[in-house]
Design an enzyme around this catalytic site. Structure first.
Site, PDB file in Angstrom:
ATOM      1  N   CYS A  58      17.950  28.931   2.996  1.00 45.10           N
ATOM      2  CA  CYS A  58      18.434  29.951   2.069  1.00 45.10           C
ATOM      3  C   CYS A  58      18.109  29.541   0.627  1.00 45.10           C
ATOM      4  O   CYS A  58      18.993  29.334  -0.198  1.00 45.10           O
ATOM      5  CB  CYS A  58      19.941  30.139   2.258  1.00 45.10           C
ATOM      6  SG  CYS A  58      20.603  31.587   1.437  1.00 45.10           S
ATOM      7  N   PRO A 108       0.791  -1.233   0.000  1.00 48.02           N
ATOM      8  CA  PRO A 108       0.000   0.000   0.000  1.00 48.02           C
ATOM      9  C   PRO A 108       0.822   1.281   0.000  1.00 48.02           C
ATOM     10  O   PRO A 108       0.329   2.343  -0.385  1.00 48.02           O
ATOM     11  CB  PRO A 108      -0.819  -0.116   1.290  1.00 48.02           C
ATOM     12  CG  PRO A 108      -0.865  -1.578   1.567  1.00 48.02           C
ATOM     13  CD  PRO A 108       0.451  -2.116   1.111  1.00 48.02           C
TER      14      PRO A 108
END
Length: 446
Positions: free
Chosen positions: A374, A300
């Site tokens: 950043c 799954p």
């Protein structure tokens, strides 16, 4: 609260959210933020639900089935034990994942090892551990596994094939089309296909025991039709091999990658529906081919752990920005970012967030939740409506991060990775502790 949140997420009249009976403010105070929070009862219930759905549906057509938990989605010692307790086996994709499963005490027979480029040491470790199956991914790997095994103790292998079915979300998570790295194609303009070559090569090596054929068509799949097409192709390949060699393999793995809800209004794939649809399809295909049904296995994927998790952040900078059409988008910066969830930056994955530590009567505003890294692409949630008074210090939760958040986390900008905290019946505990700067510096040899 409903999808995409776990079943244990509840918002009280004062706007405060609890998870598994634990107040998010207590979680933040006890464990800090950011933190991955995992709802144990929800995860266990999903594991149980998939196992029962498939066992019931496949019993009706006279076939057995095994359900494998995808370690790559998220794996820790505790989670491996939880899913095994609920009757699932564990699928691993690297030596590291295999090590965690073994540390958890999962019997080797209940572990599978995937990987398109397994190292010699990974193959040797798997054989030593007695894994139930190695999924071989290329012709050359077949010989490498055979060379590492012996005729006295043949290695149990499945051959991974690609069926040409393109399913799932982004192309990076669709894994059965031809132009990608996984598996052996069942198609060939003339002569034997690579998949047939692989099956024949396994049969030619006494050091190998051919368990069956493995197919996986993608991830975050919400339409079951792709599984039905792929299953027919694999069963046809199985029948073709039997007509040539007399060997009718005992097992077929149909993969998985079942989709979940990430945004309000979305609905996860229903286990009972997908199990019945696939069982009906494979029964019809086997009947048409005139072959008895094999044992099946399914994976799954994120459907078990994804909805069971959320990530808890603390809001820092809040900045209104005028965008091109003149509207204002409020940028809400949190104390994590792409280091704890790379998926939005990597392939535009969409998530939902809410302020969870208080209520607000303010009209909502268009917001973008961003991280502290950043990078301008350091986006956690692209677009979401948040209260107009969202402010520094607020607790913000992002839903459905149980899968691939911690697994794909990094130390970008030297940010330590968050802890994984389990909640259940009003109590909480750390499954994976928060990294520290000392952890980062310990690897630096100076």
């Amino acid at each position: 609260m409903t999808e995409p949140w776990s079943t244990g997420v509840v918002r009280s009249a004062d706007g405060v959210v609890t998870v598994g009976g634990v107040d998010v403010r207590v979680l933040a105070e006890t464990f800090g933020t950011p933190a991955y929070v995992l709802d144990e009862a929800d995860l266990r219930a999903r594991a149980r639900g998939y196992r029962r759905a498939f066992e019931t549906a496949f019993a009706e057509i006279g076939a057995g089935v095994d359900v494998y938990y995808a370690g790559k989605a998220f794996l820790s010692v505790a989670v491996a034990r939880w899913v095994h307790d609920e009757g699932l086996r564990v699928d691993t994709a690297t030596g590291g994942e295999l090590a965690v499963a073994l540390r958890a005490g999962i019997p080797g027979a209940d572990i599978g090892l995937h990987g398109n480029n397994k190292s010699d040491s990974e193959i040797a470790r798997a054989l030593e551990a007695g894994v139930g199956r190695l999924i071989v991914d290329s012709l050359v790997e077949i010989d490498r596994v055979a060379d590492a095994a012996s005729a006295a103790h043949p290695a149990p292998v499945m051959v991974r094939v690609t069926t040409g079915v393109h399913a799932g979300g982004h192309e990076y998570i669709s894994t059965a089309h031809e132009d990608q790295k996984f598996g052996l194609s069942i198609h060939a303009p003339d002569g034997d296909s690579p998949a047939m070559q692989g099956l024949l090569r396994v049969l030619a090596r006494p050091e190998l025991r051919l368990l069956g054929i493995h197919s996986h068509i993608g991830s975050q799949i919400l339409d079951p039709s792709g599984f039905e097409v792929a299953a027919r192709a694999v069963l046809t390949l199985r029948a073709d091999l039997a007509s040539r060699t007399g060997v009718l393999v005992d097992e077929v793995d149909l993969g998985g990658g079942y989709g979940i809800a990430y945004l309000p209004g979305e609905v996860s794939l229903d286990p009972d529906r997908i199990a019945k649809d696939i069982a009906t399809s494979v029964a019809a295909s086997a009947h048409d081919l005139g072959t008895p049904l094999p044992r099946f296995s399914i994976e799954p994927g994120r459907a078990i752990v994804g909805p069971a998790g959320l990530t808890l952040y603390t809001v820092g900078t809040v900045k209104p920005v005028r965008i091109d059409d003149g509207t204002i988008r409020t940028y809400v910066s949190v104390d994590g970012g792409m280091s704890d969830n790379i998926r939005p930056a990597l392939y535009g994955a969409r998530y939902h967030a809410e302020v969870v530590g208080r209520c607000s009567s303010q009209e909502s505003v268009l917001a973008r939740v961003v991280g502290k890294h950043c990078e301008s692409g350091d986006i956690v949630v692209h677009d979401v409506q948040l209260p107009g008074d969202v402010r520094a210090g607020d607790l913000l939760a992002v839903a459905a991060t149980g899968a691939y958040g911690r697994s794909m986390a990094s130390n970008y900008n030297h940010v330590p990775r968050p802890p994984v905290v389990a909640v259940s019946d009003g109590s909480s505990r750390v499954l994976v502790r928060r990294e520290t700067e000392d952890d980062l510096l310990a690897l630096d040899q100076g």
